[in-house]
Design an enzyme around this catalytic site. Structure first.
Site, PDB file in Angstrom:
ATOM      1  N   HIS A  14       0.786  -1.301   0.146  1.00 10.01           N
ATOM      2  CA  HIS A  14      -0.021   0.033   0.198  1.00 10.01           C
ATOM      3  C   HIS A  14       0.866   1.236   0.081  1.00 10.01           C
ATOM      4  O   HIS A  14       2.121   1.181   0.302  1.00 10.01           O
ATOM      5  CB  HIS A  14      -0.983  -0.200   1.296  1.00 10.01           C
ATOM      6  CG  HIS A  14      -0.347   0.300   2.479  1.00 10.01           C
ATOM      7  ND1 HIS A  14      -1.004   0.916   3.575  1.00 10.01           N
ATOM      8  CD2 HIS A  14       0.863  -0.123   3.018  1.00 10.01           C
ATOM      9  CE1 HIS A  14      -0.134   0.927   4.655  1.00 10.01           C
ATOM     10  NE2 HIS A  14       0.831   0.388   4.389  1.00 10.01           N
ATOM     11  N   CYS A  33       6.447   5.663   4.172  1.00 12.25           N
ATOM     12  CA  CYS A  33       4.983   5.041   4.101  1.00 12.25           C
ATOM     13  C   CYS A  33       4.202   5.895   2.999  1.00 12.25           C
ATOM     14  O   CYS A  33       3.381   5.231   2.460  1.00 12.25           O
ATOM     15  CB  CYS A  33       4.120   5.121   5.332  1.00 12.25           C
ATOM     16  SG  CYS A  33       4.739   3.929   6.477  1.00 12.25           S
ATOM     17  N   HIS A  37       4.851   0.205  -0.398  1.00  8.62           N
ATOM     18  CA  HIS A  37       5.756  -0.690   0.407  1.00  8.62           C
ATOM     19  C   HIS A  37       4.782  -1.602   0.946  1.00  8.62           C
ATOM     20  O   HIS A  37       3.557  -1.685   0.703  1.00  8.62           O
ATOM     21  CB  HIS A  37       6.223   0.143   1.716  1.00  8.62           C
ATOM     22  CG  HIS A  37       5.219   0.716   2.443  1.00  8.62           C
ATOM     23  ND1 HIS A  37       4.699   1.625   2.100  1.00  8.62           N
ATOM     24  CD2 HIS A  37       4.938   0.175   3.801  1.00  8.62           C
ATOM     25  CE1 HIS A  37       3.659   1.897   3.251  1.00  8.62           C
ATOM     26  NE2 HIS A  37       4.124   1.299   4.136  1.00  8.62           N
ATOM     27  N   HIS A  39       3.701  -5.100   3.904  1.00  5.58           N
ATOM     28  CA  HIS A  39       3.644  -5.574   5.443  1.00  5.58           C
ATOM     29  C   HIS A  39       2.828  -6.960   5.343  1.00  5.58           C
ATOM     30  O   HIS A  39       2.190  -7.548   4.218  1.00  5.58           O
ATOM     31  CB  HIS A  39       2.338  -4.630   6.083  1.00  5.58           C
ATOM     32  CG  HIS A  39       3.018  -3.199   6.380  1.00  5.58           C
ATOM     33  ND1 HIS A  39       3.946  -2.760   7.229  1.00  5.58           N
ATOM     34  CD2 HIS A  39       2.452  -2.220   5.748  1.00  5.58           C
ATOM     35  CE1 HIS A  39       3.965  -1.591   6.961  1.00  5.58           C
ATOM     36  NE2 HIS A  39       3.108  -0.885   6.268  1.00  5.58           N
ATOM     37  N   ASP A  77      -5.168 -10.241   0.061  1.00  5.77           N
ATOM     38  CA  ASP A  77      -3.937 -10.908   0.033  1.00  5.77           C
ATOM     39  C   ASP A  77      -3.094 -10.902  -1.159  1.00  5.77           C
ATOM     40  O   ASP A  77      -3.549 -10.918  -2.300  1.00  5.77           O
ATOM     41  CB  ASP A  77      -4.174 -12.348   0.503  1.00  5.77           C
ATOM     42  CG  ASP A  77      -2.841 -13.120   0.620  1.00  5.77           C
ATOM     43  OD1 ASP A  77      -1.873 -12.540   1.418  1.00  5.77           O
ATOM     44  OD2 ASP A  77      -2.729 -14.423   0.645  1.00  5.77           O
ATOM     45  N   HIS A  78      -1.761 -10.504  -1.071  1.00  6.94           N
ATOM     46  CA  HIS A  78      -0.994 -10.060  -2.297  1.00  6.94           C
ATOM     47  C   HIS A  78      -1.443  -9.366  -3.295  1.00  6.94           C
ATOM     48  O   HIS A  78      -1.295  -9.244  -4.540  1.00  6.94           O
ATOM     49  CB  HIS A  78      -0.626 -11.499  -2.869  1.00  6.94           C
ATOM     50  CG  HIS A  78       0.329 -12.367  -1.796  1.00  6.94           C
ATOM     51  ND1 HIS A  78      -0.168 -13.149  -1.018  1.00  6.94           N
ATOM     52  CD2 HIS A  78       1.880 -12.635  -1.864  1.00  6.94           C
ATOM     53  CE1 HIS A  78       0.830 -13.886  -0.416  1.00  6.94           C
ATOM     54  NE2 HIS A  78       1.897 -13.431  -0.930  1.00  6.94           N
ATOM     55  N   GLU A 121      -0.366  -4.136  11.830  1.00  7.37           N
ATOM     56  CA  GLU A 121       0.361  -3.667  10.383  1.00  7.37           C
ATOM     57  C   GLU A 121       1.775  -4.228  10.649  1.00  7.37           C
ATOM     58  O   GLU A 121       2.579  -4.488   9.861  1.00  7.37           O
ATOM     59  CB  GLU A 121       0.254  -2.288  10.220  1.00  7.37           C
ATOM     60  CG  GLU A 121       0.940  -1.495   9.008  1.00  7.37           C
ATOM     61  CD  GLU A 121       0.540  -0.235   8.747  1.00  7.37           C
ATOM     62  OE1 GLU A 121       0.161   0.179   7.847  1.00  7.37           O
ATOM     63  OE2 GLU A 121       1.384   0.510   9.441  1.00  7.37           O
TER      64      GLU A 121
END
Length: 132
Positions: A14, A33, A37, A39, A77-78, A121
């Site tokens: 994100h 941020c 990037h 997480h 996800d991903h 996060e």
């Protein structure tokens, strides 16, 4: 009353960026941020209710897991969270994720059963939403 919690994991990228702010203010506010990037997140979904004397459960955790997978994990996800439909146009902070994940789950659960959605996060940062 008792509370039960199911944890789920996902990885996503994100970028924290507010379209209401100029680029220099976004850089100052969000720091590193503000760049794309990623997480490794985890989400705790807590239910609160009475134990069913017939089953000994508030809810079958396999059923809760399937709901979390269908309504949240399969969507994020991903992925780049900024492109996910439930998050489109929102600043993808942990706070926003917690609220939107609540909104995704609540319609599929009995009234009052959903107690909290907490999004981690990082191991040091989390946000919790209780529908208030």
């Amino acid at each position: 009353m008792i509370e039960i919690t199911r944890r789920a994991y996902f990885s996503a990228s994100h970028r924290l960026h507010s379209p209401q702010l100029p680029d220099d203010q976004n850089c100052e506010l969000y720091g590193c941020c503000n760049a794309l990037h990623g997480h490794n997140y985890w989400v705790d979904v807590t239910l609160r209710g009475e134990v069913d004397p017939r089953t000994g459960m508030v809810m079958n955790l396999d059923h809760l897991n399937a709901l979390i997978q269908r309504e949240i994990i399969s969507q994020v996800d991903h992925r780049n969270l900024n492109d996910v439909p439930m998050l489109k146009g929102r600043i993808t902070t942990a706070e926003t994720l917690a609220v939107q994940f609540w909104n995704a789950l609540a319609p599929h659960l009995a009234e009052g059963l959903l107690c909290e959605v907490r999004v981690y996060e990082t191991p040091e940062n989390s946000a919790a939403y209780r529908g208030e």
